[in-house]
Design a protein around this motif. Structure first.
Motif, short mmCIF file in Angstrom:
data_model
loop_
_atom_site.label_atom_id
_atom_site.label_comp_id
_atom_site.label_asym_id
_atom_site.label_seq_id
_atom_site.Cartn_x
_atom_site.Cartn_y
_atom_site.Cartn_z
N ALA A 199 0.82 -1.21 0.00
CA ALA A 199 0.00 0.00 0.00
C ALA A 199 0.86 1.26 0.00
O ALA A 199 0.55 2.25 -0.68
CB ALA A 199 -0.93 0.00 1.21
N VAL A 200 1.96 1.24 0.74
CA VAL A 200 2.88 2.39 0.76
C VAL A 200 3.54 2.56 -0.60
O VAL A 200 3.67 3.68 -1.11
CB VAL A 200 3.94 2.21 1.87
N ALA A 201 3.96 1.44 -1.21
CA ALA A 201 4.63 1.50 -2.52
C ALA A 201 3.70 2.08 -3.59
O ALA A 201 4.15 2.79 -4.49
CB ALA A 201 5.09 0.10 -2.92
N LEU A 202 2.40 1.80 -3.47
CA LEU A 202 1.43 2.30 -4.44
C LEU A 202 0.94 3.70 -4.10
O LEU A 202 0.10 4.25 -4.82
CB LEU A 202 0.23 1.34 -4.51
N THR A 203 1.46 4.27 -3.01
CA THR A 203 1.08 5.59 -2.48
C THR A 203 -0.40 5.65 -2.06
O THR A 203 -0.96 6.72 -1.91
CB THR A 203 1.38 6.75 -3.47
N VAL A 204 -1.02 4.48 -1.90
CA VAL A 204 -2.37 4.43 -1.36
C VAL A 204 -2.31 4.67 0.14
O VAL A 204 -3.20 5.27 0.73
CB VAL A 204 -3.03 3.07 -1.67
N SER A 205 -1.25 4.16 0.76
CA SER A 205 -1.01 4.37 2.18
C SER A 205 0.20 5.28 2.35
O SER A 205 1.10 5.30 1.51
CB SER A 205 -0.76 3.02 2.86
N ILE A 206 0.22 6.02 3.43
CA ILE A 206 1.29 6.98 3.66
C ILE A 206 1.90 6.75 5.04
O ILE A 206 1.17 6.52 6.01
CB ILE A 206 0.76 8.44 3.54
N PRO A 207 3.24 6.75 5.16
CA PRO A 207 3.85 6.60 6.48
C PRO A 207 3.45 7.77 7.39
O PRO A 207 3.32 8.91 6.92
CB PRO A 207 5.35 6.65 6.17
N PRO A 208 3.23 7.52 8.67
CA PRO A 208 2.76 8.58 9.57
C PRO A 208 3.69 9.78 9.64
O PRO A 208 3.24 10.92 9.73
CB PRO A 208 2.63 7.87 10.92
N GLU A 209 5.01 9.54 9.60
CA GLU A 209 5.93 10.67 9.68
C GLU A 209 5.80 11.60 8.47
O GLU A 209 5.90 12.82 8.59
CB GLU A 209 7.38 10.19 9.84
N LYS A 210 5.56 11.01 7.30
CA LYS A 210 5.38 11.81 6.08
C LYS A 210 4.05 12.56 6.12
O LYS A 210 3.97 13.74 5.72
CB LYS A 210 5.45 10.90 4.86
N LEU A 211 3.01 11.89 6.58
CA LEU A 211 1.71 12.53 6.70
C LEU A 211 1.78 13.74 7.63
O LEU A 211 1.27 14.82 7.31
CB LEU A 211 0.69 11.52 7.24
N VAL A 212 2.40 13.57 8.78
CA VAL A 212 2.45 14.64 9.77
C VAL A 212 3.30 15.81 9.29
O VAL A 212 2.95 16.97 9.48
CB VAL A 212 2.99 14.09 11.12
N ARG A 213 4.40 15.52 8.63
CA ARG A 213 5.23 16.58 8.08
C ARG A 213 4.43 17.44 7.10
O ARG A 213 4.50 18.66 7.12
CB ARG A 213 6.46 15.97 7.40
N ARG A 214 3.67 16.76 6.25
CA ARG A 214 2.83 17.47 5.28
C ARG A 214 1.71 18.24 5.98
O ARG A 214 1.42 19.40 5.64
CB ARG A 214 2.24 16.46 4.30
N ALA A 215 1.08 17.61 6.97
CA ALA A 215 -0.04 18.23 7.67
C ALA A 215 0.38 19.52 8.38
O ALA A 215 -0.32 20.53 8.31
CB ALA A 215 -0.63 17.25 8.67
#
Length: 259
Positions: A199-215
């Motif tokens: 899911a991460v490889a397909l960018t359907v899922s996002i690692p929490p650290e990346k999500l929070v940085r963006r947020a």
């Protein structure tokens, strides 16, 4: 500055606490119902990044949890400059097989407490003409998906509530942002490790650290709402028009995940 982060003892909330301390050097008020884990997180972040980190145990699923927390902050002379409403729960189950206790817990935590936290702490921010609020919704807000009917309904409330509030608070110097990610690569959804990697490889899922940085980047830029991931962004309009046959197919094959 002081950041109040709910659900801060693990997962996405822990990432918010970590990045706010590490990258923005704010002091922390960490709130969770995991008392021992929360204190350990507060001690570690304080020692590692030289910020003040207060661990405050609270059950945010109680109907008066927001008022109790707000009053405690005032008693302690704590001024909250950044509010991160991250605390949440997830379960997959047929509605008629779900206990009233679990239904009430999710609605109170995702709807009642979030709405009250924004009202109480937001009013102080408006008075100061300064402040930031970030609420966590989900792509499921656009899905009529059996098995997660309460979850997606509460996330839809958070999404529409936050976007509406943006128009009210923006002219008064307060920024509110709502994040609506797809799957996040945590243990919350109970996926097998190989499926999580895919899911991460397909960018359907996002690692929490990346999500929070963006947020946090979106929050401090004053953005109203965001859905990370190109595939997720493109899929959003389709979720509103999912055909019935596809949902019945999903019901049949997802039944094994019910608990």
């Amino acid at each position: 500055m002081l950041s109040l982060v709910t659900g801060a003892s693990s997962g996405i909330g822990l990432q918010y606490a970590t990045q706010l301390a590490r990258d923005y050097h704010t002091d922390l008020l960490l709130v969770s119902n995991q008392k021992e884990e929360l204190q350990r997180v507060a001690d570690e972040l304080s020692a590692q990044y030289g910020v003040q980190a207060i661990a405050h145990y609270a059950d945010l699923s109680l109907t008066d949890a927001a008022e109790t927390l707000y009053n405690w902050c005032h008693e302690q002379n704590l001024q909250v400059d950044i509010l991160i409403n991250d605390a949440g729960v997830f379960f997959f189950n047929q509605y008629m097989d779900t206990s009233m206790k679990r239904i009430e817990l999710m609605i109170n935590l995702h709807v009642v407490t979030v709405a009250k936290m924004c009202r109480l702490f937001g009013a102080d921010m408006v008075q100061r003409h300064s402040g930031y609020i970030l609420n966590m919704s989900s792509m499921s807000a656009w899905m009529a998906m059996p098995g997660i009917q309460t979850y997606n309904a509460t996330k839809a409330f958070i999404y529409n509530f936050s976007k509406s509030l943006w128009y009210e608070l923006r002219p008064q110097g307060v920024n509110i942002t709502v994040m609506a990610p797809g799957a996040v690569d945590t243990a919350l959804f109970g996926l097998a490790p190989n499926l999580r990697k895919l899911a991460v490889a397909l960018t359907v899922s996002i690692p929490p650290e990346k999500l929070v940085r963006r947020a946090l980047r979106k929050l401090f830029k004053g953005k109203k709402a965001d859905t990370p991931g190109v595939i997720n962004w493109l899929a959003t309009p389709l979720l509103r028009h999912t055909p019935d046959w596809m949902l019945f197919f999903a019901m049949k094959h997802l039944a094994r995940f019910q608990h």
